[in-house]
Write a protein that holds these residues in place. Structure first.
Motif: not given
Length: 342
Positions: A230-232, A234, A237-238, A262, A265-266, A326, A330
């Motif tokens: 699931s980390a991939e 992002r 999504l961006r 997921d 979010r998509s 971002d 960050y």
């Protein structure tokens, strides 16, 4: 099972490549879409559409060269030698097998079947695209899978070649055309717009390119296939969020879709559908129903009535500089400030 998993309080329907779907859950190209039994299991679990594994032009050419070479071996040793060779016309080629798989999938399923094609030459792309349409595919996904390793080839040349290929294939088809791309462009948004202008009815973000490893004992390159997490999610999504509302094309997220969260979010980013492969390999076809239940539960609890209502509401299309979000978040994480940037 399909009827039980769908809640009447939330409208799951969506449209992808002009095709009406019962939900935004799509099985992307992978081992489970290569077999009729698992395709049936996916449909039974509630998947809305399937993308078949890619037909690779290189694979076709390799088989043709190999077959031609075998036909020449020993042909001159004896006048009767050729009578022992199989009839090439009776031989089922990789293209024949793929076309048959499309035909069988269409007979076995009531949901849309999307064929997938990866080619090297414009002639090959057009020829095979037509064959797959004739086989009954509801749509075609062009898999732009290639590494620009030629140091004499410019980025613009690579991009122009892709645009030409998409235009040629689109001109030969009457079914919808999706284009699956990787994230490695200097100006991805501009190239995405050019692909749509060339005829792409939808974009699939993103391709996961093979990243071979090196075995230090044998000192040779070896395959290193790693399933997504699931980390991939992002990265796609961006870019879905950036492109949403700016292109007249369907948008699909692939890579990193494992849970109902997921998928949510998509959709919030602006995707029409969320595609899964790794999650289904890890959990089996029945995982589709679990993902759908989680999505519907979240949506109803959040006050949404339909996929159409929630789609794209977190898109960055109105933000002048999306990267500012971002940078701010960050820096907030680095300094311990938890208040998000708005």
């Amino acid at each position: 099972m399909t009827g039980e998993s769908r809640a009447p309080l939330f409208d799951l329907t969506t449209t992808y490549l002009g095709l009406p779907l019962r939900s935004p859950l799509v099985a992307s190209s992978g081992p489970l879409t290569a077999r009729i039994d698992s395709l049936r299991a996916l449909e039974q679990a509630g998947i809305a559409a399937v993308v078949l594994p890619s037909l690779f032009e290189e694979q076709v050419e390799h088989e043709d060269i190999h077959a031609a070479g075998l036909g020449d071996v020993g042909a001159r040793s004896n006048p009767e030698a050729t009578s022992y060779f199989p009839d090439r016309e009776a031989h089922e080629s990789v293209v024949d097998r793929y076309v048959r798989h499309v035909e069988e999938a269409k007979k076995a399923l009531s949901i849309p079947v999307v064929a997938s094609l990866n080619g090297e030459t414009s002639g090959g792309w057009v020829r095979y695209a037509r064959l797959l349409e004739l086989a009954g595919a509801d749509a075609l996904e062009l898999n732009l899978y290639g590494i620009a390793a030629d140091i004499d080839l410019t980025g613009r040349e690579v991009e122009d070649e892709q645009i030409e290929l998409v235009a040629l294939v689109k001109a030969s088809l009457s079914i919808p055309l999706g284009v699956k791309i990787g994230p490695y462009y200097s100006a991805l948004g501009h190239q995405a717009a050019r692909l749509v202008d060339a005829g792409a009815d939808g974009l699939v973000l993103f391709n996961r390119f093979i990243q071979p490893d090196i075995d230090i004992k044998s000192r040779t390159a070896e395959p290193a296939l790693v399933l997504s997490s699931s980390a991939e999610l992002r990265l796609p999504l961006r870019w879905i969020a950036i492109l949403y509302g700016r292109l007249e094309a369907s948008l699909a997220v692939t890579t990193g879709v494992h849970t109902g969260s997921d998928v949510a979010r998509s959709l919030l980013a602006g995707a029409d559908v969320a595609m899964m492969t790794s999650a289904l390999l890890l959990n089996g076809p029945g995982h589709v129903a679990a993902v759908e239940r989680e999505l519907v539960t979240w949506a109803v609890e959040s006050g949404f009535d339909s996929v159409a209502q929630l789609r794209g509401i977190v898109s960055q299309r109105d933000v002048a500089d999306p990267s500012a979000i971002d940078r701010a978040n960050y820096m907030a994480a680095l300094t311990g400030i938890t208040r998000p940037f708005h």
